[in-house]
Design an enzyme around this catalytic site. Structure first.
Site, PDB file in Angstrom:
ATOM      1  N   LYS A  38       0.820  -1.232   0.000  1.00  0.00           N
ATOM      2  CA  LYS A  38       0.000   0.000   0.000  1.00  0.00           C
ATOM      3  C   LYS A  38       0.844   1.267   0.000  1.00  0.00           C
ATOM      4  O   LYS A  38       2.033   1.248   0.307  1.00  0.00           O
ATOM      5  CB  LYS A  38      -0.998  -0.052   1.161  1.00  0.00           C
ATOM      6  N   ARG A  89      -3.356 -10.371   4.545  1.00  0.00           N
ATOM      7  CA  ARG A  89      -3.825 -10.334   3.151  1.00  0.00           C
ATOM      8  C   ARG A  89      -2.701  -9.752   2.313  1.00  0.00           C
ATOM      9  O   ARG A  89      -2.389  -8.562   2.425  1.00  0.00           O
ATOM     10  CB  ARG A  89      -5.099  -9.467   3.087  1.00  0.00           C
TER      11      ARG A  89
END
Ligand code: HH2
Length: 296
Positions: free
Chosen positions: A230, A265
């Site tokens: 991210k 994840r």
């Protein structure tokens, strides 16, 4: 219990989430526009090959998503979302009948179609707020559900996220959502909570949440962290290319594990598995990674 769902699968997924040790959730975005891998796995063949590779690398779950929720993204139609994900779920299970699949959607119809195709976990980034019918689908299926915190909605969530105390607010939200799910018939042991890294949060908010994950774990449910590749990792490490943010990602994974997260994840399964194996060994918490691909 809705008999269209494959009960053996749902039970297996429940055993998986209640089992000890870290769970690696491999990301499979069947989208043209996801932030790090958009367009790569659009056709069924490429998507299945990617899923098989992640399973071979040690993923316990494959999280199949048909709509990008990256900052600035627009929603797609439910029909388009189902058209993208259902054939991929069916084909993965044809190739790997033991694979555990979660469906990344906030729409009840898509979740239902995914469960009928053989998925056995629902990953809802709106924590059951996006579609009033979702809680019933999850409760009837008796399947695990991931409830994630998000401030605002993907289109605008990164414009100006504001909190007085991000850790307390995210904690209170997740506790309330878990209570809501239980009050609607979801079994408590089927709930996984997720602080929603990058969803309506600045880099400082993400870091505060990762630093204080113990406060989220204290609610009493397993915690999932989705920091993989991210933007805040790019900001800190100076790595602009999302798919090259592996080193920053594994540090987030390991420190989150130390603070009580057990679900990760991730895009890069092998790197995260090896990092977690070392973390388990050093912390003395492990039952030993790697374990069998899909059976824990
Ligand atoms: N992050 C993304 C999507 N789904 N689900 C959970 N539970 N937690 C997360 O942190 C999370 C999630 C966004 O990442 P990605 O799927 O890689 O990208 P995109 O939304 O652009 O498809």
């Amino acid at each position: 219990m809705n008999q269209n769902f494959r009960q053996d699968r749902v039970t297996g997924a429940g055993d998986l989430i209640r089992g000890p040790g870290p769970v690696l959730v491999g990301i499979l975005n069947v989208t043209p526009d996801s932030f790090s891998d958009g367009g790569e796995f659009r056709d069924v063949e490429a998507a299945v090959a990617r899923a098989e590779r992640m399973l071979d690398e040690g993923a316990h779950v494959i999280d199949v998503g048909g709509e990008s929720t990256r900052p600035g993204s627009d929603p797609i139609s439910p029909e388009e979302e189902m058209r993208r994900v259902v054939p991929v779920i069916c084909e993965i299970l044809d190739e790997r009948p033991d694979a555990v699949i979660s469906i990344d959607t906030y729409r009840a119809r898509t979740a239902e179609a995914g469960l009928e195709a053989g998925a056995s976990i629902v990953n809802d980034v709106t924590a059951l707020r996006g579609d009033g019918e979702m809680v019933k689908i999850v409760a009837d299926a008796g399947c695990p559900v991931i409830l994630m915190h998000m401030q605002g909605e993907p289109k605008t969530m990164q414009k100006n996220p504001q909190y007085d105390d991000v850790v307390r607010e995210v904690r209170d939200f997740l506790e309330e959502r878990a209570d809501y799910a239980v009050s609607c018939g979801v079994e408590p042991e089927n709930i996984v909570l997720d602080p929603g890294i990058g969803f309506g949060k600045t880099a400082e908010h993400n870091l505060a949440l990762l630093r204080r994950l113990d406060a989220i774990a204290d609610i009493g449910f397993p915690v999932l962290v989705g920091a993989s590749r991210k933007g805040f990792i790019g900001g800190i490490t100076g790595v602009d290319e999302a798919r090259e943010r592996i080193f920053g990602t594994v540090v987030a994974t390991v420190l989150a594990y130390e603070r009580g997260a057990t679900f990760f994840r991730v895009h890069d399964v092998r790197a995260n598995r090896e990092a977690l194996a070392m973390a388990e060994a050093i912390l003395g918490t492990g039952l030993g990674f790697p374990r069998g691909n899909q059976t824990r």
